[in-house]
Write an enzyme that holds these catalytic residues in place. Sequence first.
Site, PDB file in Angstrom:
ATOM      1  N   GLU A 106      -6.435  45.082  39.485  1.00  0.00           N
ATOM      2  CA  GLU A 106      -7.142  45.141  38.197  1.00  0.00           C
ATOM      3  C   GLU A 106      -8.194  44.043  38.105  1.00  0.00           C
ATOM      4  O   GLU A 106      -9.308  44.252  37.618  1.00  0.00           O
ATOM      5  CB  GLU A 106      -6.133  45.046  37.043  1.00  0.00           C
ATOM      6  CG  GLU A 106      -5.239  46.286  36.979  1.00  0.00           C
ATOM      7  CD  GLU A 106      -4.152  46.160  35.937  1.00  0.00           C
ATOM      8  OE1 GLU A 106      -3.257  45.302  36.124  1.00  0.00           O
ATOM      9  OE2 GLU A 106      -4.184  46.898  34.942  1.00  0.00           O
ATOM     10  N   GLU A 126       2.889  49.336  39.061  1.00  0.00           N
ATOM     11  CA  GLU A 126       3.600  48.950  37.843  1.00  0.00           C
ATOM     12  C   GLU A 126       4.637  49.982  37.425  1.00  0.00           C
ATOM     13  O   GLU A 126       5.697  49.651  36.892  1.00  0.00           O
ATOM     14  CB  GLU A 126       2.606  48.711  36.700  1.00  0.00           C
ATOM     15  CG  GLU A 126       1.790  47.422  36.818  1.00  0.00           C
ATOM     16  CD  GLU A 126       0.518  47.581  37.647  1.00  0.00           C
ATOM     17  OE1 GLU A 126       0.399  48.568  38.405  1.00  0.00           O
ATOM     18  OE2 GLU A 126      -0.356  46.702  37.546  1.00  0.00           O
TER      19      GLU A 126
END
Length: 703
Positions: A106, A126
């Site tokens: 990210e 995640e």
Amino acid sequence: MSKVQYDLHDRIAVVTFTNPPVNGINHEIRAGLSRAVEQALSDPGVDGVVITGGGGNFSAGADIREFGTPQAAGSPDIAGVIARIEASAKPVVAAITGVCMGGGLELAMGCHARVAHRDAILALPEVTLGLLPGAGGTQRLPRAIGVEQALHMITSGERRRAEEFTGTALINEVTDGPPLAAAIAFAQAAAASGHPLRRLRDVTLDAAAAEPAIRQARDTIRARQPRLQAPPACVDAVAASVTMPMDEGLALERSLFMSLLDSAQSRALRHAFAAERAAGKVEGLPDGIATLPVKSAGVIGAGTMGRGIAMVLANAGIPTVLVEANPDALAAGMAAIRQTYETATARGRMSADAAGRTLSLISPVLGYDTLGSVDLVVEAVFESMQVKADVFAKLDAVCKQGAILASNTSGLDLNRIAALTSRPQNVIGLHFFSPPVQMKLLEVVRGAATDPEVLATAMALARRLGKIAVVSGVCEGFIGNRMLGRYSAAANELVHMGAEPQQVDQALQDFGFAMGLFRVSDLAGIDIAHAGRLRRAAANPGTPLAPAFTDRLYEAGRLGQKTGSGWYRYEPGQRQPIPDPKVTAMLAEWRREHGMTPRAVSDKEIVERCIYALVNEGARILADGIAQRSGDIDVVYLNGYGFPRFRGGPMHYAAEVGLPRVVATLRRIASESPADAAFWTPALLLEDLAARGAGWPASARIP
Ligand code: 3HC
Ligand code: NAI
């Protein structure tokens, strides 16, 4: 030394963050990155920035060790750091090697360009922790690689090589060597060009074109993972990337992330992740202890387990002699092995070359003569002390000094087996699960005399074989099967009380087990369970064998799937269990004969009794020092017995429910079942922890 280093290379600031083992992004890193970026942006002598990770990795994402601590909420947050980078007027380029996952990817996607080594590993994992990417990943990845691919990566957590993204907006350039120099050149060129910087947030996605992929992702998840909370949340967030402006999408992602972070499912999945890594650490083994070389191996017995174990060893490149006493069994074992590799090749899972090479590592032989030079032997003959004694006497005679002699016994006394040899220090249990190639779990059974180096070698070997190893002390059934005995007894008691087998199975499946206990029993064979019951009874002459309905199935020849009937019936050639009115009638008769009045049993009661029976025995196993820590017991149940991962394992689940509540329920059941009071009485450790308001102890030393 600071964890974030700032260097200048030809008017480009190189910001390197290092936080071993995998550059997890914690508060110190976030603050350091933020300071470094501000310094670069305010310095007129700097034209651009390169961000990279130290020690060979970019970053595995947010530092998992920080979750739940006050530092996790400390400013700046990772999204803020990324926003600042993305808004920079000077080009910021990520130089990526090793892993670039989660918050790491990210962060890289917040940069204006990414230069990666072609083998760098990219992922947003995640979801495997019960979360979704919470720092813009669900908004930027679809803008970089398209909605369909992004949905796949985000809902599966799959790892991909950087090279696969050549030509997409995710990876601007791949390199064969370290990417730093190319990233610096990229930043210099971007600064010199005067072109506007490329920000992923500026990409607009076509909502109508994305709709089918979003719908399909929702349908697939609903069908395949109906109990999981994170995957549908991932889809909702990705859908926002096409239906909402960037900042609204980011806000939605953030709120979904925060609610998942606080969910029982995510706590359980994060526990499972940590427990699996902790299981590899053995109490009392010195750091850096030497391990013995395992360059060649032998497997004794080419039955169900032996043939699988030989394949596991060969798959790891270890030449293996497969020894049998019976020529037909050897031929059958080798035929099955050959078939497995042929199927793997036909399905494209292995090249014909690799399959041929691996198969050639397995040498079938009758007799023990060739075992003189091997470093390790795994015995997988019949589960009989007499047969094993004979085998170990032969191994003791032929194997070289220092060779590891391992048994795959499911529960025989490893100390007795070891004592039958002149070298008990070299004897260890390597309890593989069936089928050995597929099952991740390996119980490593530490005998009273097992040498620490032998234990350390077994743990290292497990990693080499791609297994998750858990150390167990010696007791009947070790960790997993000892607990299974209690779980199975509780389920049997439920049908004695009045439940139907299909009701018990359904309640367990609704709890999250892939299969209920009676379906498993039909698959494994009721004769196997029966033999185990008799063996346990013979080993404990003081405890009379309690009557069990399962004996009635055994006597009726209903041995499970292999005979077309057991707890269920099966259509010829089919594996689908069909509830059988004959079993209902047999059960009714059995209850009558044993003076039991059937009563309604609720699904809640089924789950409580089955799971708390596991927990109670788990507590005894901990108190006995058979398992090192409660997390190890969870790892055994998650990887060997189909316990739902999103519940974290029986011990984690009990802690989540609250140990005092578990104890109160066990006491109530014990008072309702005077005949089984000993079975249901809470373990002393459980009583003690509940009374003190404590959780499971961090570790319990194996004596
Ligand atoms: N933070 C802190 N430590 C981490 C970590 C992380 N994100 N990921 C792994 N580690 C630690 C492990 O706990 C282990 O520590 P130990 O040596 O003390 O036991 C060590 O790194 C090595 O890990 P593995 O044993 O798993 O080593 P492998 O080489 O097999 O795998 C890996 C390395 C591929 C990085 C693997 O550990 C992995 O998949 N990690 C999980 C990554 C992850 O889930 N990242 C997402 C985090 S959540 C997030 O980023 C939120 C964001 O969206 C806001
Ligand atoms: P199996 O009956 O399928 O195979 C045993 C094999 O050993 C037979 O082929 C037999 O010919 C051979 N054998 C017997 N005596 C021998 C000797 N003296 N020398 C060489 N070969 C000999 O048994 P299975 O199921 O493979 O079990 C083997 C061991 O693994 C047992 O200890 C069992 O408890 C354990 N185990 C079994 C699991 C399972 O699900 N089947 C799971 C985990 C462990």
